[in-house]
Scaffold this motif. Sequence first.
Motif, mmCIF file in Angstrom:
data_model
loop_
_atom_site.group_PDB
_atom_site.id
_atom_site.type_symbol
_atom_site.label_atom_id
_atom_site.label_comp_id
_atom_site.label_asym_id
_atom_site.label_seq_id
_atom_site.Cartn_x
_atom_site.Cartn_y
_atom_site.Cartn_z
ATOM 1 N N LEU A 56 75.444 15.376 48.977
ATOM 2 C CA LEU A 56 75.450 16.425 47.967
ATOM 3 C C LEU A 56 76.686 16.233 47.103
ATOM 4 O O LEU A 56 77.804 16.479 47.541
ATOM 5 C CB LEU A 56 75.461 17.808 48.623
ATOM 6 C CG LEU A 56 75.427 19.004 47.667
ATOM 7 C CD1 LEU A 56 74.096 19.061 46.925
ATOM 8 C CD2 LEU A 56 75.675 20.304 48.417
ATOM 9 N N MET A 57 76.491 15.771 45.867
ATOM 10 C CA MET A 57 77.619 15.423 45.001
ATOM 11 C C MET A 57 78.058 16.551 44.074
ATOM 12 O O MET A 57 79.126 16.481 43.494
ATOM 13 C CB MET A 57 77.263 14.194 44.167
ATOM 14 C CG MET A 57 77.039 12.941 44.990
ATOM 15 S SD MET A 57 76.676 11.515 43.942
ATOM 16 C CE MET A 57 76.580 10.214 45.181
ATOM 17 N N VAL A 58 77.248 17.572 43.907
ATOM 18 C CA VAL A 58 77.623 18.664 43.020
ATOM 19 C C VAL A 58 78.688 19.532 43.669
ATOM 20 O O VAL A 58 78.849 19.539 44.889
ATOM 21 C CB VAL A 58 76.396 19.527 42.652
ATOM 22 C CG1 VAL A 58 75.345 18.701 41.944
ATOM 23 C CG2 VAL A 58 75.816 20.206 43.886
ATOM 24 N N SER A 59 79.414 20.262 42.844
ATOM 25 C CA SER A 59 80.440 21.171 43.343
ATOM 26 C C SER A 59 79.789 22.436 43.891
ATOM 27 O O SER A 59 79.032 23.113 43.190
ATOM 28 C CB SER A 59 81.411 21.528 42.203
ATOM 29 O OG SER A 59 82.245 22.602 42.571
ATOM 30 N N THR A 60 80.077 22.758 45.146
ATOM 31 C CA THR A 60 79.521 23.973 45.732
ATOM 32 C C THR A 60 80.322 25.218 45.330
ATOM 33 O O THR A 60 79.933 26.334 45.672
ATOM 34 C CB THR A 60 79.481 23.867 47.265
ATOM 35 O OG1 THR A 60 80.806 23.624 47.766
ATOM 36 C CG2 THR A 60 78.550 22.743 47.695
ATOM 37 N N ALA A 61 81.420 25.013 44.595
ATOM 38 C CA ALA A 61 82.189 26.141 44.070
ATOM 39 C C ALA A 61 81.551 26.698 42.802
ATOM 40 O O ALA A 61 81.986 27.726 42.289
ATOM 41 C CB ALA A 61 83.626 25.720 43.786
ATOM 42 N N HIS A 62 80.522 26.003 42.298
ATOM 43 C CA HIS A 62 79.793 26.448 41.117
ATOM 44 C C HIS A 62 78.304 26.540 41.455
ATOM 45 O O HIS A 62 77.853 26.032 42.478
ATOM 46 C CB HIS A 62 80.018 25.480 39.952
ATOM 47 C CG HIS A 62 81.446 25.347 39.536
ATOM 48 N ND1 HIS A 62 82.328 24.501 40.186
ATOM 49 C CD2 HIS A 62 82.165 25.966 38.567
ATOM 50 C CE1 HIS A 62 83.520 24.602 39.612
ATOM 51 N NE2 HIS A 62 83.443 25.477 38.634
ATOM 52 N N PHE A 63 77.551 27.173 40.576
ATOM 53 C CA PHE A 63 76.118 27.333 40.807
ATOM 54 C C PHE A 63 75.426 25.977 40.912
ATOM 55 O O PHE A 63 75.719 25.057 40.159
ATOM 56 C CB PHE A 63 75.483 28.130 39.667
ATOM 57 C CG PHE A 63 73.976 28.109 39.694
ATOM 58 C CD1 PHE A 63 73.276 28.897 40.591
ATOM 59 C CD2 PHE A 63 73.273 27.266 38.848
ATOM 60 C CE1 PHE A 63 71.890 28.865 40.633
ATOM 61 C CE2 PHE A 63 71.886 27.231 38.877
ATOM 62 C CZ PHE A 63 71.192 28.033 39.765
ATOM 63 N N PHE A 64 74.496 25.860 41.865
ATOM 64 C CA PHE A 64 73.655 24.670 41.955
ATOM 65 C C PHE A 64 72.297 25.051 42.521
ATOM 66 O O PHE A 64 72.134 26.111 43.133
ATOM 67 C CB PHE A 64 74.311 23.574 42.809
ATOM 68 C CG PHE A 64 74.385 23.874 44.276
ATOM 69 C CD1 PHE A 64 73.382 23.445 45.156
ATOM 70 C CD2 PHE A 64 75.461 24.570 44.811
ATOM 71 C CE1 PHE A 64 73.458 23.719 46.511
ATOM 72 C CE2 PHE A 64 75.549 24.849 46.171
ATOM 73 C CZ PHE A 64 74.542 24.420 47.021
ATOM 74 N N ASN A 65 71.315 24.198 42.280
ATOM 75 C CA ASN A 65 69.992 24.432 42.854
ATOM 76 C C ASN A 65 69.397 23.119 43.333
ATOM 77 O O ASN A 65 69.748 22.046 42.840
ATOM 78 C CB ASN A 65 69.063 25.138 41.859
ATOM 79 C CG ASN A 65 68.717 24.271 40.664
ATOM 80 O OD1 ASN A 65 67.971 23.307 40.781
ATOM 81 N ND2 ASN A 65 69.240 24.616 39.494
ATOM 82 N N ILE A 66 68.505 23.232 44.307
ATOM 83 C CA ILE A 66 67.808 22.072 44.869
ATOM 84 C C ILE A 66 66.321 22.394 44.900
ATOM 85 O O ILE A 66 65.917 23.435 45.428
ATOM 86 C CB ILE A 66 68.291 21.749 46.292
ATOM 87 C CG1 ILE A 66 69.806 21.513 46.316
ATOM 88 C CG2 ILE A 66 67.552 20.530 46.848
ATOM 89 C CD1 ILE A 66 70.373 21.290 47.718
ATOM 90 N N SER A 67 65.502 21.517 44.332
ATOM 91 C CA SER A 67 64.054 21.707 44.365
ATOM 92 C C SER A 67 63.410 20.482 44.988
ATOM 93 O O SER A 67 63.888 19.364 44.832
ATOM 94 C CB SER A 67 63.510 21.930 42.945
ATOM 95 O OG SER A 67 63.808 20.825 42.110
ATOM 96 N N TRP A 68 62.324 20.709 45.715
ATOM 97 C CA TRP A 68 61.605 19.595 46.327
ATOM 98 C C TRP A 68 60.163 19.979 46.599
ATOM 99 O O TRP A 68 59.819 21.160 46.672
ATOM 100 C CB TRP A 68 62.306 19.106 47.584
ATOM 101 C CG TRP A 68 62.304 20.020 48.769
ATOM 102 C CD1 TRP A 68 61.488 19.989 49.865
ATOM 103 C CD2 TRP A 68 63.210 21.118 49.019
ATOM 104 N NE1 TRP A 68 61.810 20.961 50.765
ATOM 105 C CE2 TRP A 68 62.851 21.681 50.283
ATOM 106 C CE3 TRP A 68 64.273 21.676 48.302
ATOM 107 C CZ2 TRP A 68 63.531 22.765 50.823
ATOM 108 C CZ3 TRP A 68 64.926 22.770 48.841
ATOM 109 C CH2 TRP A 68 64.569 23.293 50.084
ATOM 110 N N SER A 69 59.321 18.967 46.741
ATOM 111 C CA SER A 69 57.903 19.170 47.023
ATOM 112 C C SER A 69 57.578 18.558 48.377
ATOM 113 O O SER A 69 58.190 17.578 48.799
ATOM 114 C CB SER A 69 57.038 18.504 45.944
ATOM 115 O OG SER A 69 57.353 19.002 44.668
ATOM 116 N N LEU A 70 56.587 19.137 49.047
ATOM 117 C CA LEU A 70 56.158 18.604 50.336
ATOM 118 C C LEU A 70 54.740 19.057 50.635
ATOM 119 O O LEU A 70 54.232 20.015 50.067
ATOM 120 C CB LEU A 70 57.107 19.047 51.462
ATOM 121 C CG LEU A 70 57.514 20.520 51.538
ATOM 122 C CD1 LEU A 70 56.450 21.333 52.231
ATOM 123 C CD2 LEU A 70 58.836 20.664 52.276
#
Length: 201
Positions: A56-70
Motif C-alpha cells: 500500500l503506497m498511498v499515505s494513510t494520513a490522507h483519504f484513500f479508497n480501494i475497489s476490487w471485483s470478485l
Amino acid sequence: MLRRSLFNLLLGNSEATSLTQETVTGIAMPDYLKTEDINPLVQEFDEITPGQEVELMVSTAHFFNISWSLATGSSVIAGLKLGIKVATNEVQLPIELGLHADGYLFIGGVKDNRRISKEKSTQSLQLLLEVHPQAGNLTYARLTLKDHYGLTLATVKNRSFSTENWAGKINNVGQFVKHLKIEGSTLNKFSPNKSEYTNYE
C-alpha cells in the motif's frame, strides 16, 4: 472602543500582540487537512491471486479508497487483510475486511446485519473501501458491496482504527481478486515503483 482602550491600558499593545501570536502559532493543522507537498497516486492490479501481497503506497494520513471485483460463492472469506507490518516490534493485528463465508460484510469485528444470499454471492460483486482520516489520528472506514448492476447490497462502517493501523502490506485472504484499484495521495519525496502505479501530474 472604551473596552478596547481599557484592555490596552491593562495589558499593553505589545503584550496583547504577543498573546495573540502565541495562541495562533500553537495550533497545528492535522495531517489529513494538509494539501501541500502531496500528489495524487493510483495503484492498479489486473488480478491478485489468493495469498498474494501488494504494498500500500498511498499515505494513510490522507483519504484513500480501494475497489476490487470478485466472483464469490466459496466457503472462504472474500476480502483483504490490510496493515501488515514487516520487521517491526509493534503488537498490532492486521485489519481483515470483506464478505465473510456466512454472507455478512465486515470490517474487523464489525459486520453489517444484512446477510447476502448464496444466489447473490455467486454473482460478480464489487467492493469499495473508503478510509477518511479524522481528528485524533483516528479514521472513519466504510466498506460497500455492490452487485454487477451497481446496486448497493450492504454497507458496514468502523471507526476503531488509527491512520497507522492501515499502513503496510495488503494480502488477499480470500478468492481471486480482479481489477484492484487503490486511489489516494503520497508525499512528493516518496518515489514508489513506477511499474505498479500511475502518478497523475
